[in-house]
Design an enzyme around this catalytic site. Sequence first.
Site, PDB file in Angstrom:
ATOM      1  N   SER A  73      21.958  32.068 -38.181  1.00 56.03           N
ATOM      2  CA  SER A  73      20.983  31.012 -38.884  1.00 56.03           C
ATOM      3  C   SER A  73      19.610  31.661 -38.874  1.00 56.03           C
ATOM      4  O   SER A  73      18.835  31.361 -38.029  1.00 56.03           O
ATOM      5  CB  SER A  73      21.218  29.965 -37.824  1.00 56.03           C
ATOM      6  OG  SER A  73      20.776  29.896 -36.896  1.00 56.03           O
ATOM      7  N   HIS A 124      27.836  28.182 -36.325  1.00 54.82           N
ATOM      8  CA  HIS A 124      28.293  29.153 -35.139  1.00 54.82           C
ATOM      9  C   HIS A 124      29.675  28.408 -34.620  1.00 54.82           C
ATOM     10  O   HIS A 124      30.373  28.932 -34.012  1.00 54.82           O
ATOM     11  CB  HIS A 124      27.262  28.994 -33.761  1.00 54.82           C
ATOM     12  CG  HIS A 124      26.098  29.737 -34.021  1.00 54.82           C
ATOM     13  ND1 HIS A 124      24.786  29.358 -33.400  1.00 54.82           N
ATOM     14  CD2 HIS A 124      25.454  30.395 -35.129  1.00 54.82           C
ATOM     15  CE1 HIS A 124      23.937  30.325 -33.872  1.00 54.82           C
ATOM     16  NE2 HIS A 124      24.442  30.680 -34.928  1.00 54.82           N
ATOM     17  N   GLN A 151      23.594  22.710 -34.330  1.00 53.65           N
ATOM     18  CA  GLN A 151      24.308  24.067 -33.998  1.00 53.65           C
ATOM     19  C   GLN A 151      24.354  24.135 -32.196  1.00 53.65           C
ATOM     20  O   GLN A 151      25.227  24.713 -32.208  1.00 53.65           O
ATOM     21  CB  GLN A 151      23.130  25.078 -34.310  1.00 53.65           C
ATOM     22  CG  GLN A 151      23.584  26.558 -34.363  1.00 53.65           C
ATOM     23  CD  GLN A 151      22.483  27.195 -34.740  1.00 53.65           C
ATOM     24  OE1 GLN A 151      22.299  27.644 -36.010  1.00 53.65           O
ATOM     25  NE2 GLN A 151      21.816  27.849 -34.113  1.00 53.65           N
ATOM     26  N   GLU A 152      23.462  23.495 -31.666  1.00 51.97           N
ATOM     27  CA  GLU A 152      23.576  23.829 -30.271  1.00 51.97           C
ATOM     28  C   GLU A 152      23.217  22.657 -29.520  1.00 51.97           C
ATOM     29  O   GLU A 152      22.355  22.044 -29.586  1.00 51.97           O
ATOM     30  CB  GLU A 152      22.629  24.793 -29.782  1.00 51.97           C
ATOM     31  CG  GLU A 152      22.711  26.115 -30.545  1.00 51.97           C
ATOM     32  CD  GLU A 152      21.815  27.170 -30.157  1.00 51.97           C
ATOM     33  OE1 GLU A 152      20.781  27.033 -29.290  1.00 51.97           O
ATOM     34  OE2 GLU A 152      21.683  28.090 -31.174  1.00 51.97           O
ATOM     35  N   GLU A 189      28.771  31.285 -29.453  1.00 55.51           N
ATOM     36  CA  GLU A 189      28.048  31.410 -28.299  1.00 55.51           C
ATOM     37  C   GLU A 189      28.529  30.872 -27.195  1.00 55.51           C
ATOM     38  O   GLU A 189      28.118  30.797 -26.018  1.00 55.51           O
ATOM     39  CB  GLU A 189      26.536  30.924 -28.554  1.00 55.51           C
ATOM     40  CG  GLU A 189      25.737  31.104 -29.558  1.00 55.51           C
ATOM     41  CD  GLU A 189      24.550  30.547 -29.818  1.00 55.51           C
ATOM     42  OE1 GLU A 189      24.226  29.569 -29.239  1.00 55.51           O
ATOM     43  OE2 GLU A 189      23.484  31.277 -30.630  1.00 55.51           O
ATOM     44  N   ASP A 235      19.497  22.249 -30.628  1.00 61.46           N
ATOM     45  CA  ASP A 235      18.839  22.964 -31.417  1.00 61.46           C
ATOM     46  C   ASP A 235      19.562  22.580 -32.714  1.00 61.46           C
ATOM     47  O   ASP A 235      20.846  22.873 -32.933  1.00 61.46           O
ATOM     48  CB  ASP A 235      19.226  24.472 -31.387  1.00 61.46           C
ATOM     49  CG  ASP A 235      18.643  25.387 -32.502  1.00 61.46           C
ATOM     50  OD1 ASP A 235      17.942  24.867 -33.336  1.00 61.46           O
ATOM     51  OD2 ASP A 235      18.829  26.735 -32.477  1.00 61.46           O
ATOM     52  N   GLU A 291      14.772  21.852 -30.639  1.00 63.44           N
ATOM     53  CA  GLU A 291      14.606  23.077 -31.441  1.00 63.44           C
ATOM     54  C   GLU A 291      14.920  22.681 -32.945  1.00 63.44           C
ATOM     55  O   GLU A 291      15.918  21.918 -33.222  1.00 63.44           O
ATOM     56  CB  GLU A 291      15.252  24.136 -30.625  1.00 63.44           C
ATOM     57  CG  GLU A 291      14.919  25.450 -31.395  1.00 63.44           C
ATOM     58  CD  GLU A 291      15.815  26.243 -30.938  1.00 63.44           C
ATOM     59  OE1 GLU A 291      16.318  26.566 -29.516  1.00 63.44           O
ATOM     60  OE2 GLU A 291      16.149  27.583 -31.510  1.00 63.44           O
ATOM     61  N   ASP A 330      11.709  27.686 -33.766  1.00 67.22           N
ATOM     62  CA  ASP A 330      12.165  28.980 -33.628  1.00 67.22           C
ATOM     63  C   ASP A 330      12.119  29.751 -35.092  1.00 67.22           C
ATOM     64  O   ASP A 330      11.345  30.511 -35.185  1.00 67.22           O
ATOM     65  CB  ASP A 330      13.826  28.811 -33.399  1.00 67.22           C
ATOM     66  CG  ASP A 330      14.735  29.910 -33.581  1.00 67.22           C
ATOM     67  OD1 ASP A 330      14.311  31.180 -33.996  1.00 67.22           O
ATOM     68  OD2 ASP A 330      16.213  29.636 -33.687  1.00 67.22           O
ATOM     69  N   LYS A 339      12.407  35.592 -29.889  1.00 67.23           N
ATOM     70  CA  LYS A 339      13.593  36.615 -29.995  1.00 67.23           C
ATOM     71  C   LYS A 339      13.196  37.773 -30.482  1.00 67.23           C
ATOM     72  O   LYS A 339      12.651  38.007 -31.430  1.00 67.23           O
ATOM     73  CB  LYS A 339      14.322  35.926 -31.039  1.00 67.23           C
ATOM     74  CG  LYS A 339      15.060  34.587 -30.696  1.00 67.23           C
ATOM     75  CD  LYS A 339      16.022  34.253 -32.131  1.00 67.23           C
ATOM     76  CE  LYS A 339      16.717  32.774 -31.524  1.00 67.23           C
ATOM     77  NZ  LYS A 339      17.129  32.192 -32.939  1.00 67.23           N
ATOM     78  N   HIS A 382      18.637  34.621 -26.907  1.00 69.05           N
ATOM     79  CA  HIS A 382      19.609  35.610 -27.262  1.00 69.05           C
ATOM     80  C   HIS A 382      19.739  35.134 -28.783  1.00 69.05           C
ATOM     81  O   HIS A 382      19.047  34.346 -29.594  1.00 69.05           O
ATOM     82  CB  HIS A 382      21.043  35.335 -26.636  1.00 69.05           C
ATOM     83  CG  HIS A 382      21.678  34.016 -27.005  1.00 69.05           C
ATOM     84  ND1 HIS A 382      22.878  33.560 -26.990  1.00 69.05           N
ATOM     85  CD2 HIS A 382      20.914  32.664 -27.432  1.00 69.05           C
ATOM     86  CE1 HIS A 382      23.279  32.257 -27.281  1.00 69.05           C
ATOM     87  NE2 HIS A 382      22.028  31.749 -27.658  1.00 69.05           N
ATOM     88  N   ARG A 383      20.725  36.142 -29.532  1.00 75.99           N
ATOM     89  CA  ARG A 383      20.948  35.628 -30.859  1.00 75.99           C
ATOM     90  C   ARG A 383      22.513  35.250 -31.006  1.00 75.99           C
ATOM     91  O   ARG A 383      23.287  35.855 -29.867  1.00 75.99           O
ATOM     92  CB  ARG A 383      20.992  36.658 -31.866  1.00 75.99           C
ATOM     93  CG  ARG A 383      19.473  37.169 -32.067  1.00 75.99           C
ATOM     94  CD  ARG A 383      18.484  36.519 -32.382  1.00 75.99           C
ATOM     95  NE  ARG A 383      18.736  35.409 -33.598  1.00 75.99           N
ATOM     96  CZ  ARG A 383      17.925  35.681 -34.548  1.00 75.99           C
ATOM     97  NH1 ARG A 383      17.027  36.594 -34.813  1.00 75.99           N
ATOM     98  NH2 ARG A 383      18.328  34.634 -35.647  1.00 75.99           N
ATOM     99  N   SER A 384      23.102  34.712 -31.856  1.00 71.41           N
ATOM    100  CA  SER A 384      24.666  34.478 -32.083  1.00 71.41           C
ATOM    101  C   SER A 384      25.452  35.442 -31.969  1.00 71.41           C
ATOM    102  O   SER A 384      26.608  35.642 -31.434  1.00 71.41           O
ATOM    103  CB  SER A 384      24.903  33.207 -33.153  1.00 71.41           C
ATOM    104  OG  SER A 384      24.491  33.961 -34.563  1.00 71.41           O
ATOM    105  N   LYS A 399      17.449  30.847 -23.174  1.00 72.58           N
ATOM    106  CA  LYS A 399      18.506  30.292 -23.609  1.00 72.58           C
ATOM    107  C   LYS A 399      19.597  31.468 -24.096  1.00 72.58           C
ATOM    108  O   LYS A 399      19.296  32.412 -24.839  1.00 72.58           O
ATOM    109  CB  LYS A 399      18.386  29.446 -24.923  1.00 72.58           C
ATOM    110  CG  LYS A 399      18.733  29.848 -26.198  1.00 72.58           C
ATOM    111  CD  LYS A 399      18.616  28.560 -27.219  1.00 72.58           C
ATOM    112  CE  LYS A 399      18.367  29.102 -28.711  1.00 72.58           C
ATOM    113  NZ  LYS A 399      18.590  28.307 -29.484  1.00 72.58           N
TER     114      LYS A 399
HETATM  115  P1  PGA Z   1      21.061  32.746 -34.588  1.00 72.23           P
HETATM  116  O1  PGA Z   1      20.951  31.368 -33.819  1.00 72.23           O
HETATM  117  O2  PGA Z   1      20.957  33.949 -33.627  1.00 72.23           O
HETATM  118  O3  PGA Z   1      22.317  32.624 -35.498  1.00 72.23           O
HETATM  119  O4  PGA Z   1      19.959  32.623 -35.665  1.00 72.23           O
HETATM  120  C1  PGA Z   1      20.467  31.062 -32.607  1.00 72.23           C
HETATM  121  C2  PGA Z   1      19.199  29.825 -32.894  1.00 72.23           C
HETATM  122  O5  PGA Z   1      19.128  29.425 -33.960  1.00 72.23           O
HETATM  123  O6  PGA Z   1      18.661  29.692 -32.052  1.00 72.23           O
HETATM  124 ZN    ZN Z   2      17.323  28.047 -33.173  1.00 75.64          ZN
END
Ligand code: PGA
Ligand code: ZN
Length: 430
Positions: free
Chosen positions: A45, A158, A166-167, A208, A245, A288, A315, A340, A368-370, A391
């Site tokens: 994402s 994810h 997403q999270e 994740e 997130d 987020e 982000d 990131k 991190h990244r996914s 995170k």
């Molecule tokens: P991504 O997701 O690594 O797929 O971009 C992580 C996030 O959005 O924080």
């Molecule tokens: Zn994010």
Amino acid sequence: MAASASIARVIGEEVLDSRGNPTVQVSIVLDDGSVASATVPSGASTGESEAVELRDGDLRRYRGKGVLTAVRHINEWIGPALIGLLADDQWRIDAMLIELDGTDSKSRLGANATLGVSLACARAAAQACHLPLFRYLGGDEARVLPTPMLNVLDGGIHGNGGPDLQEFMLVPLGAPTFREALRYGVESYHALRDLLLERRYATNVGDEGGFVPVLPSNAAALDLLVQAIERAGYRPGEDISIALDFAATGLWHDGRYRLELEGQSLSAQEMTALCRAWRGRYPLVSIEDALMDNDWEGFARLTRELGERVQIAGDDLFVSNRSFLVKGIAQRCCNCVVIKPNQVGTVTETLNTARMALAAGYSCMVAHRSGETEDTSIADLAVALNCGQIKAGAPARGERVAKYNRLLTIEASLGAAAAYAGRNAFQRPR
Ligand code: PGA
Ligand code: ZN
């Protein structure tokens, strides 16, 4: 450090990330014999303005996702230019990468190529001076263990079939140490699994490591987290809080934010109202990307209305890039920046953005990244910055756990000098 340790060899390779997609690994050999490697993560994402991850586009290999072009750039272009440079001259190395690339987005060399080299140089230089990476990057002051944000429910892209958001993360901010915080989080993660099994939900995990149950609503996911915290014997909001997130750019359809589970399409104002309502009902400490990545005005409003009570993290809005952060500070968007390294492509630029954010009174969440690898650099980066937040996914799946394990080792190595960020990470000066 052996002041004379200079770069002797730079070796790029194509390896795999946690989704089975190719990614870049770089090994650097110094003339004093030091050797170190770094491996680059990959997002799904991604923010519109992230530095460019160079993919081959050759559909006969890895569905076009090969990184042989980026690897060739490392071996034939970057390597020869860096041979002989002092490994601890990170600023100069990164300036050289930026100059060689010559674009704003690292699109010529590929940010996967530049970050791999930049990070491997930092690792090799740390090795040459017999310092752990966090100490090499952060100096003697580096001693704050970050509060982990453990993503225990995956949704969006994810976790297909899971929640829209997403999270959903557990934040054990009431623990006395990082080691205890991790235990609080892990026990709650397992309690969540028990709850899901009892209610006959699937306990498969997403990219994740968070579970991906098919729930009736996004609010039901929040209810489950609160119940899991309690089931594990902790107090929601006191021992463990919750972070979200939204990854809202992915929710945007036909001019509104679509929450499939709720059967609702919301405007930016309604998303802000939803955040306020959830903040009233749940122990939320951080939110987020609750809006899409070009809605600066919306983020300013969200921060104005809720920023005193909850962390508003950007982000995709900032993409770890100093110039976007400058705009955000001027317009008072968010009060936290997600950091990131691969969004911007070099160690120096990553550190600059984070340090500017901290100086401006923003908090920083290293992330991190996914698509991840066994590389643990972000754990060291979080300690180097003393920023107090990381995170790195669920306490499950090797590539996620590797970061938390690295932090356990760092905490142990610091002994009495170690400080756990805990709740302080979320106390804002303004
Ligand atoms: P991504 O997701 O690594 O797929 O971009 C992580 C996030 O959005 O924080
Ligand atoms: Zn994010």
